[in-house]
Design a protein around this motif. Structure first.
Motif, PDB file in Angstrom:
ATOM      1  N   LEU A 132      52.603  75.517  32.728  1.00 43.03           N
ATOM      2  CA  LEU A 132      52.487  75.453  31.265  1.00 43.03           C
ATOM      3  C   LEU A 132      52.057  74.061  30.832  1.00 43.03           C
ATOM      4  O   LEU A 132      51.182  73.903  29.969  1.00 43.03           O
ATOM      5  N   VAL A 133      52.673  73.048  31.434  1.00 43.26           N
ATOM      6  CA  VAL A 133      52.356  71.666  31.073  1.00 43.26           C
ATOM      7  C   VAL A 133      50.901  71.343  31.421  1.00 43.26           C
ATOM      8  O   VAL A 133      50.208  70.637  30.672  1.00 43.26           O
ATOM      9  N   ASP A 134      50.419  71.872  32.534  1.00 42.77           N
ATOM     10  CA  ASP A 134      49.054  71.593  32.980  1.00 42.77           C
ATOM     11  C   ASP A 134      48.007  72.373  32.190  1.00 42.77           C
ATOM     12  O   ASP A 134      46.814  72.045  32.255  1.00 42.77           O
ATOM     13  N   GLY A 181      52.635  69.257  21.515  1.00 42.11           N
ATOM     14  CA  GLY A 181      52.795  69.107  20.079  1.00 42.11           C
ATOM     15  C   GLY A 181      52.472  70.330  19.257  1.00 42.11           C
ATOM     16  O   GLY A 181      52.228  70.213  18.046  1.00 42.11           O
ATOM     17  N   ALA A 182      52.470  71.523  19.861  1.00 39.96           N
ATOM     18  CA  ALA A 182      52.227  72.747  19.091  1.00 39.96           C
ATOM     19  C   ALA A 182      53.316  72.927  18.041  1.00 39.96           C
ATOM     20  O   ALA A 182      54.446  72.463  18.213  1.00 39.96           O
ATOM     21  N   VAL A 207      59.782  72.456  27.867  1.00 38.52           N
ATOM     22  CA  VAL A 207      59.767  72.108  26.445  1.00 38.52           C
ATOM     23  C   VAL A 207      59.850  70.603  26.216  1.00 38.52           C
ATOM     24  O   VAL A 207      59.281  70.088  25.244  1.00 38.52           O
ATOM     25  N   ASP A 208      60.498  69.881  27.115  1.00 39.21           N
ATOM     26  CA  ASP A 208      60.598  68.427  26.937  1.00 39.21           C
ATOM     27  C   ASP A 208      59.251  67.748  27.126  1.00 39.21           C
ATOM     28  O   ASP A 208      59.029  66.633  26.612  1.00 39.21           O
ATOM     29  N   ARG A 209      58.329  68.406  27.840  1.00 33.94           N
ATOM     30  CA  ARG A 209      56.999  67.832  28.057  1.00 33.94           C
ATOM     31  C   ARG A 209      55.958  68.416  27.113  1.00 33.94           C
ATOM     32  O   ARG A 209      55.027  67.726  26.701  1.00 33.94           O
ATOM     33  N   LEU A 210      56.116  69.675  26.746  1.00 35.32           N
ATOM     34  CA  LEU A 210      55.198  70.289  25.779  1.00 35.32           C
ATOM     35  C   LEU A 210      55.449  69.801  24.359  1.00 35.32           C
ATOM     36  O   LEU A 210      54.548  69.759  23.533  1.00 35.32           O
ATOM     37  N   LYS A 211      56.706  69.493  24.068  1.00 32.81           N
ATOM     38  CA  LYS A 211      57.094  68.915  22.776  1.00 32.81           C
ATOM     39  C   LYS A 211      56.612  69.717  21.563  1.00 32.81           C
ATOM     40  O   LYS A 211      56.003  69.162  20.635  1.00 32.81           O
ATOM     41  N   PRO A 212      56.870  71.035  21.533  1.00 32.53           N
ATOM     42  CA  PRO A 212      56.532  71.778  20.310  1.00 32.53           C
ATOM     43  C   PRO A 212      57.462  71.362  19.177  1.00 32.53           C
ATOM     44  O   PRO A 212      58.557  70.829  19.404  1.00 32.53           O
ATOM     45  N   VAL A 213      57.033  71.610  17.961  1.00 31.26           N
ATOM     46  CA  VAL A 213      57.892  71.305  16.812  1.00 31.26           C
ATOM     47  C   VAL A 213      59.101  72.229  16.789  1.00 31.26           C
ATOM     48  O   VAL A 213      60.225  71.807  16.501  1.00 31.26           O
ATOM     49  N   ARG A 214      58.879  73.505  17.120  1.00 31.03           N
ATOM     50  CA  ARG A 214      59.958  74.492  17.158  1.00 31.03           C
ATOM     51  C   ARG A 214      59.757  75.383  18.381  1.00 31.03           C
ATOM     52  O   ARG A 214      58.621  75.627  18.795  1.00 31.03           O
ATOM     53  N   ALA A 215      60.865  75.902  18.909  1.00 30.69           N
ATOM     54  CA  ALA A 215      60.796  76.796  20.057  1.00 30.69           C
ATOM     55  C   ALA A 215      61.613  78.052  19.775  1.00 30.69           C
ATOM     56  O   ALA A 215      62.679  77.985  19.135  1.00 30.69           O
ATOM     57  N   VAL A 216      61.105  79.174  20.258  1.00 28.92           N
ATOM     58  CA  VAL A 216      61.806  80.452  20.148  1.00 28.92           C
ATOM     59  C   VAL A 216      61.941  81.034  21.547  1.00 28.92           C
ATOM     60  O   VAL A 216      60.950  81.180  22.268  1.00 28.92           O
TER      61      VAL A 216
END
Length: 232
Positions: A67-69, A74-75, A92-101
């Motif tokens: 996923l990270v690659d 910042g989505a 999630v700590d590397r993708l850093k979205p504003v919100r996660a579900v």
């Protein structure tokens, strides 16, 4: 590994969709267009061993690294279902979205033998017919049954080797990395009422979609979208 992706819409906001075991991006056939109509550019992946993505070794960490690659950081929104929920939580700590579900995430897969046998997935896939898929998922639309049969034909059964090592482990995050919603099936075979309360205590918002099975977005699309109120 760069994953196969499908994009919907061209909005200024980005939403990421991560499917569960046995599936691929087509599981989001209603969700992705609905988010696109709300102004998102939606990116749905095929996890390794699924859909048109590559094959290889299968571990939760490798799924997350894929996923990270593959996906942008910042989505505005990231959604993961089942195995996709577990995978998203590890990235999630590397993708850093504003919100996660996390939709009925695979954080507490039953141990083999506790009324759970990972090989049942293989038996289901090998013998799947329109009738058997519809009987197992009576609330699915015919289109979802057809998609399930097509995705099962592409799924790599070797991914099952990973589930044995996950069985019986508690992989619930200690705290949300970003503001996070956990959607729960009713009942959920992955998250007990006590697990749900524990997640609330840890800072997650938890919403149960009444009457929905494990694949909430296919069992009850309207209920799935309604439970996202305030998160999309």
């Amino acid at each position: 590994m760069k994953l196969n992706t499908r994009e919907y819409g061209s909005g200024d906001r980005v939403a990421l969709l991560v499917h569960g075991m046995l599936s691929d991006h087509r599981t989001w056939r209603l969700v992705a267009p609905a988010l696109a109509e709300r102004g998102y550019r939606v990116i749905a992946v095929d996890l390794r061993g699924h859909g048109a993505s590559g094959r290889g070794e299968y571990t939760p960490e490798l799924f997350a690294q894929d996923l990270v690659d593959t996906l942008p950081t910042g989505a505005e929104l990231a959604v993961g279902h089942s195995l996709g929920g577990l995978t998203l939580s590890l990235a999630v700590d590397r993708l850093k979205p504003v919100r996660a579900v996390f939709s009925d995430p695979g954080w507490k897969i039953p141990a083999p033998g506790d009324d759970f046998d990972p090989s049942m997935f293989l038996r289901f896939a090998q013998g799947a017919t329109q009738e058997s898929v519809a009987a197992m998922n009576p609330r699915w639309a015919p289109e979802d049954v057809e998609i399930e049969l097509r995705t099962l034909a592409l799924w790599d059964p070797a991914t099952l080797g990973m589930t044995g090592g996950l069985g019986g482990r508690d992989l619930m995050p200690a705290a949300p990395v970003v503001p996070s919603l956990v959607q729960v099936a009713d009942p959920s075979f992955l998250l007990s009422p006590q697990d749900q309360e524990t997640l609330r205590e840890r800072g997650f918002e938890v919403r149960v979609v009444k009457g929905a099975g494990h694949t909430i977005h296919r069992d009850d699309f309207e209920g799935f979208m309604s439970s996202l109120d305030g998160w999309i």
